[in-house]
Write a protein that holds these residues in place. Structure first.
Motif, PDB file in Angstrom:
ATOM      1  N   THR A 353       0.815  -1.208   0.000  1.00 47.77           N
ATOM      2  CA  THR A 353       0.000   0.000   0.000  1.00 47.77           C
ATOM      3  C   THR A 353       0.852   1.263   0.000  1.00 47.77           C
ATOM      4  O   THR A 353       2.036   1.246   0.359  1.00 47.77           O
ATOM      5  N   ALA A 354       0.216   2.371  -0.370  1.00 47.32           N
ATOM      6  CA  ALA A 354       0.908   3.657  -0.329  1.00 47.32           C
ATOM      7  C   ALA A 354       1.342   3.985   1.087  1.00 47.32           C
ATOM      8  O   ALA A 354       2.440   4.512   1.306  1.00 47.32           O
ATOM      9  N   ALA A 355       0.490   3.672   2.054  1.00 51.74           N
ATOM     10  CA  ALA A 355       0.834   3.971   3.449  1.00 51.74           C
ATOM     11  C   ALA A 355       2.079   3.204   3.875  1.00 51.74           C
ATOM     12  O   ALA A 355       2.927   3.741   4.602  1.00 51.74           O
ATOM     13  N   GLU A 356       2.199   1.964   3.441  1.00 48.03           N
ATOM     14  CA  GLU A 356       3.377   1.172   3.788  1.00 48.03           C
ATOM     15  C   GLU A 356       4.637   1.763   3.161  1.00 48.03           C
ATOM     16  O   GLU A 356       5.682   1.856   3.809  1.00 48.03           O
ATOM     17  N   VAL A 357       4.542   2.152   1.907  1.00 45.36           N
ATOM     18  CA  VAL A 357       5.694   2.739   1.233  1.00 45.36           C
ATOM     19  C   VAL A 357       6.111   4.032   1.908  1.00 45.36           C
ATOM     20  O   VAL A 357       7.292   4.292   2.143  1.00 45.36           O
ATOM     21  N   MET A 358       5.139   4.849   2.277  1.00 45.60           N
ATOM     22  CA  MET A 358       5.413   6.191   2.795  1.00 45.60           C
ATOM     23  C   MET A 358       5.727   6.218   4.287  1.00 45.60           C
ATOM     24  O   MET A 358       6.055   7.275   4.830  1.00 45.60           O
ATOM     25  N   ASP A 359       5.673   5.090   4.920  1.00 45.52           N
ATOM     26  CA  ASP A 359       5.797   5.040   6.376  1.00 45.52           C
ATOM     27  C   ASP A 359       7.104   5.611   6.897  1.00 45.52           C
ATOM     28  O   ASP A 359       7.185   6.071   8.039  1.00 45.52           O
ATOM     29  N   THR A 360       8.158   5.584   6.072  1.00 44.39           N
ATOM     30  CA  THR A 360       9.472   6.027   6.550  1.00 44.39           C
ATOM     31  C   THR A 360       9.915   7.368   5.967  1.00 44.39           C
ATOM     32  O   THR A 360      11.073   7.749   6.132  1.00 44.39           O
ATOM     33  N   ILE A 361       9.029   8.073   5.275  1.00 44.66           N
ATOM     34  CA  ILE A 361       9.398   9.391   4.762  1.00 44.66           C
ATOM     35  C   ILE A 361       9.726  10.333   5.918  1.00 44.66           C
ATOM     36  O   ILE A 361      10.705  11.088   5.874  1.00 44.66           O
ATOM     37  N   ILE A 362       8.911  10.283   6.966  1.00 37.92           N
ATOM     38  CA  ILE A 362       9.145  11.113   8.148  1.00 37.92           C
ATOM     39  C   ILE A 362      10.005  10.307   9.117  1.00 37.92           C
ATOM     40  O   ILE A 362       9.637   9.202   9.521  1.00 37.92           O
ATOM     41  N   PRO A 363      11.164  10.819   9.504  1.00 34.34           N
ATOM     42  CA  PRO A 363      12.039  10.056  10.401  1.00 34.34           C
ATOM     43  C   PRO A 363      11.440   9.943  11.800  1.00 34.34           C
ATOM     44  O   PRO A 363      10.532  10.704  12.167  1.00 34.34           O
ATOM     45  N   PRO A 364      11.940   9.018  12.597  1.00 36.94           N
ATOM     46  CA  PRO A 364      11.425   8.883  13.958  1.00 36.94           C
ATOM     47  C   PRO A 364      11.928  10.007  14.860  1.00 36.94           C
ATOM     48  O   PRO A 364      12.992  10.583  14.633  1.00 36.94           O
ATOM     49  N   LYS A 365      11.161  10.290  15.891  1.00 39.29           N
ATOM     50  CA  LYS A 365      11.618  11.246  16.889  1.00 39.29           C
ATOM     51  C   LYS A 365      12.724  10.601  17.722  1.00 39.29           C
ATOM     52  O   LYS A 365      12.832   9.382  17.803  1.00 39.29           O
ATOM     53  N   ARG A 366      13.559  11.431  18.341  1.00 42.72           N
ATOM     54  CA  ARG A 366      14.613  10.906  19.195  1.00 42.72           C
ATOM     55  C   ARG A 366      14.607  11.626  20.534  1.00 42.72           C
ATOM     56  O   ARG A 366      14.166  12.774  20.641  1.00 42.72           O
ATOM     57  N   HIS A 367      15.107  10.938  21.523  1.00 42.49           N
ATOM     58  CA  HIS A 367      15.200  11.540  22.842  1.00 42.49           C
ATOM     59  C   HIS A 367      16.334  12.550  22.863  1.00 42.49           C
ATOM     60  O   HIS A 367      17.446  12.270  22.414  1.00 42.49           O
ATOM     61  N   CYS A 368      16.058  13.719  23.386  1.00 47.88           N
ATOM     62  CA  CYS A 368      17.072  14.761  23.529  1.00 47.88           C
ATOM     63  C   CYS A 368      17.104  15.231  24.971  1.00 47.88           C
ATOM     64  O   CYS A 368      16.081  15.261  25.658  1.00 47.88           O
ATOM     65  N   ALA A 369      18.272  15.576  25.420  1.00 45.29           N
ATOM     66  CA  ALA A 369      18.402  16.106  26.764  1.00 45.29           C
ATOM     67  C   ALA A 369      17.581  17.382  26.888  1.00 45.29           C
ATOM     68  O   ALA A 369      17.557  18.201  25.971  1.00 45.29           O
ATOM     69  N   PRO A 370      16.878  17.547  27.998  1.00 45.47           N
ATOM     70  CA  PRO A 370      16.054  18.762  28.160  1.00 45.47           C
ATOM     71  C   PRO A 370      16.929  20.005  28.243  1.00 45.47           C
ATOM     72  O   PRO A 370      18.068  19.968  28.712  1.00 45.47           O
ATOM     73  N   THR A 371      16.394  21.077  27.735  1.00 50.25           N
ATOM     74  CA  THR A 371      17.107  22.357  27.811  1.00 50.25           C
ATOM     75  C   THR A 371      16.202  23.387  28.444  1.00 50.25           C
ATOM     76  O   THR A 371      14.976  23.361  28.272  1.00 50.25           O
ATOM     77  N   ASN A 372      16.782  24.294  29.177  1.00 47.15           N
ATOM     78  CA  ASN A 372      16.026  25.328  29.883  1.00 47.15           C
ATOM     79  C   ASN A 372      16.328  26.722  29.370  1.00 47.15           C
ATOM     80  O   ASN A 372      16.027  27.711  30.034  1.00 47.15           O
TER      81      ASN A 372
END
Length: 729
Positions: A353-372
């Motif tokens: 499906t198109a959804a399966e193909v497009m699933d990785t166009i947007i990269p995953p979020k990653r954990h980042c150290a909090p900043t103030n």
């Protein structure tokens, strides 16, 4: 019988009879166990090539550009460490196989056959393309290596050196690592390769750390065009700042020796090296390519007689590693095993499906150290006397500069790069004083080459930096747009998000510069950017919006690993007045560092219901002038600033026009390929409101008094608004 079968039968017959090609005796650099292991990698690479062709004929596989003739790359892998990032030529299966042998737990034959079959279980691309690549092996996937990967290899090498001095939060590459990029002799002529090689040497002669190994696999031909004899050596041996090494790529002992020497030089000296390997290309370019249609049959047969696997058999026999008969047994067992595994891989599921193909166009979020946010002390030290002016209205150019300062204080991994961004402070002063505030490591004056600027950014992102490259003018982007489309945006797509290269690309652009530059410095087309899946395009129109949107762009890159383009309207950089000279109405005070305009959040100016004017950038400025004139006629309009060009904030725009009687779209870009096309479609498909558009002509921009003649004007917007409202009555 096709050429692949001829080469296969030749190998069988010549191993049985001992009719092996002549050559030098085995040199040093390989022990017996190493030689045997590399030969097995070479055999697996050859078996995979043969099987890929069989799979294609059976309708089970979809890619046949193979590595036959380039099996010597197994010895290059042997000379490197598995944590040395490697950007590979598409003929480097033997390299990946040999590297997999260095990392426990790999099932390389199965993984590569899943890729051949375009199975959704392919661990690299998830069935989106047949690619070499592996996160475990530190090999980012490439889809087509016509030198487009070389600029980012330069960037990755620079990033290794930079991280030793200033390690980023998401550092991925070892401090003593090197970056390797391989490519063919034909690709070496591409402007991208020449620019990258030049950039590596340019940095090296200035003593910038550049641990980069460039490997040219010279088989003497690019599809059907032959490379002149001696061309690669003549053009590369004496490049400034780059050490030249060479070897016979058909001889795995000689290749291992030269590769080890080159890698040791790069690792020790932190300078680039060029490794030139002479090879042959077997079978032609790809499955459908018949080399005898454009090369003399005798020449094709001579190269087949120089099969590197036959040379490996000869060398191993001379070194007492294994006899030709034992080598043939290894070869046959490998071919049989690959055929069995391929039969299983061909049955594994594929994307549907198109959804399966497009699933990785947007990269995953990653954990980042909090900043103030930056401390008061840090801000005081960085801004100096500017702190006293922050409660006074300022033009856009200054507010962007202050926003960059706050962001760089808060996020140490942010690195700016571009032509003149450092000591000069940018052509328009946007980066003024940043070089003094943060130093040359974080504000990098690059050479004049947009491909290298974007490649540097992509490569730095591979090692955890948050690059903010600048393209000096929008028209200059076209020199390097493939670095965005073909490299940056596709990386998460073809790696299932395992590899990412987030960045915030700042571009000075759009039109309305009075009497300056013509079409090279005034360019009013964003079409080449809007066409790229997955990227975000931001376009502020006021100084406060620019600061708040830039903060969101950095968050999107840092936390969501997005590729973001921040389009800065040049004509609005110095803008002070709105309705009359001296009113200062387009200047704003600097918004507090915690104020952000989120992705997809549009701006609404006024609450009129007679008309909604939907626009952005310079169009917003001009529409506000028209809005005031319309008010004098009793027309109560609201101006809606899109702010975000891509993805188009459809829901926010539809909400913003609710209650209005009509919609006028003002687009400073061209009629063809402009934002107005998408906006007209949106309001046609999802709204019943009458709507019209006012756009720029399909024209380049002139220098001199006619600088704005082809684009919307405040008077033109007023006239278009009146015409739309009169049509309704």
């Amino acid at each position: 019988m096709d050429r692949a079968e001829i080469v296969h039968e030749n190998f069988h017959n010549r191993c049985r009879t001992g009719d092996l090609p002549p050559g030098r005796a085995p040199g040093g650099g390989l022990g017996r166990a190493d030689a045997a292991r590399l030969f097995r990698a070479q055999c697996l690479s050859r078996a995979l090539d043969r099987t890929s062709r069989a799979m294609q004929k059976a309708g089970q596989g979809f890619y046949t550009i193979g590595s036959s003739g380039h099996e010597g790359m197994a010895a290059v892998a042997h000379a490197l460490r598995p944590d040395d990032i490697a950007f590979l030529h598409y003929r480097d299966a033997a390299f990946q196989i040999a590297r997999a042998d260095q990392v426990p737990g790999q099932s390389i034959a199965w993984d590569m056959l899943l890729s051949f079959a375009c199975s959704s279980e392919d661990p690299v691309s998830g069935g989106r393309h047949k690619v070499l690549g592996s996160k475990a092996l530190m090999i980012p996937p490439q889809t087509s290596t016509i030198a487009s990967h070389l600029p980012k290899a330069v960037g990755a090498a620079y990033g290794i050196g930079l991280a030793r001095r200033r390690p980023p939060e998401h550092r991925a590459l070892p401090a003593d690592g090197i970056a390797m990029a391989s490519f063919g002799d034909a690709s070496a002529n591409h402007s991208t390769a020449q620019g990258a090689i030049n950039a590596a040497g340019w940095a090296s002669v200035q003593s910038a750390p550049m641990p980069l190994l460039l490997v040219c696999e010279d088989n003497g031909i690019g599809i059907s065009t032959e490379t002149p004899k001696g061309w690669i050596e003549a053009s590369m041996r004496h490049r400034p700042g780059i050490r030249y090494f060479s070897a016979d790529g058909l001889d795995m002992y000689d290749t291992a020796r030269a590769a080890a020497e080159a890698a040791a030089y790069v690792r020790r000296q932190r300078k680039p090296a060029f490794l030139h390997l002479t090879m042959v290309r077997l079978y032609g370019h790809a499955g459908a390519d018949l080399p005898t249609t454009y090369l003399p049959k005798a020449q094709v047969e001579a190269e087949e007689a120089n099969d590197p696997l036959l040379h490996s058999v000869r060398l191993m026999d001379a070194a007492g590693v294994m006899t030709p008969q034992e080598a043939l047994k290894v070869y046959d067992e490998t071919c049989d095993r690959v055929a069995r595994v391929a039969a299983e891989a061909a049955q594994r599921p594929r994307l549907k499906t198109a959804a399966e193909v497009m699933d990785t166009i947007i990269p995953p979020k990653r954990h980042c150290a909090p900043t103030n946010g930056p401390s008061a002390e840090a801000r005081e030290a960085a801004f100096g006397s500017d702190m006293k002016q922050m409660d006074q209205p300022q033009p856009m150019v200054r507010l962007i500069n202050w926003a960059l300062t706050d962001l760089m204080l808060e996020h140490g991994e942010i690195t700016l790069m571009g032509e003149d961004v450092g000591r000069k402070g940018g052509v328009y002063g946007v980066t003024k004083a940043l070089h003094q505030r943060f130093g040359p490591d974080r504000v990098i004056d690059t050479l004049l080459d947009e491909q290298s600027i974007l490649g540097l950014a992509i490569g730095l992102a591979h090692n955890g930096f948050l690059p903010m490259p600048e393209i000096q003018f929008l028209a200059y982007l076209h020199n390097a747009e493939d670095q965005l489309r073909g490299e940056a945006a596709t990386l998460p797509f073809f790696s299932r998000g395992q590899f990412t290269n987030p960045m915030v690309l700042r571009i000075a652009g759009l039109g309305y510069q009075k009497g300056f530059g013509g079409h090279f410095h005034n360019d009013n087309s964003l079409a080449v950017l809007r066409d790229i899946p997955g990227i975000i395009i931001a376009c502020p129109s006021s100084g406060a919006d620019a600061a708040c949107m830039l903060r969101e762009c950095v968050r999107l890159a840092r936390e969501e690993q997005r590729v973001v383009v921040f389009m800065e309207p040049i004509a609005l950089y110095p803008m002070r007045d709105l309705l009359e000279a001296g009113d200062g109405a387009w200047m704003e005070t600097y918004p507090a560092p915690d104020r952000v305009i989120g992705l997809g959040e549009v701006g609404v100016h006024g609450d009129g219901t007679d008309l909604a004017i939907v626009t952005y950038g310079n169009g917003h400025y001009l529409s506000r002038q028209a809005q005031a004139r319309l008010a004098g006629d009793g027309v109560n309009a609201r101006v809606i600033d899109m702010r975000w060009i891509a993805p188009l904030p459809e829901d926010a725009l539809l909400r913003a026009v609710e209650g209005c009687d009509a919609v006028l779209i003002v687009d400073e870009c061209r009629r063809t390929g402009g934002q107005a096309e998408a906006l007209m479609a949106l309001f046609t498909e999802k709204s019943d409101l009458p709507h019209a558009r006012l756009v720029a002509e399909d024209s380049f921009i002139a220098t001199g008094p006619a600088y704005g003649a082809t684009m919307p004007s405040a008077d033109g917007i007023y006239d278009a608004a009146r015409a739309l409202l009169e049509d309704r009555t």
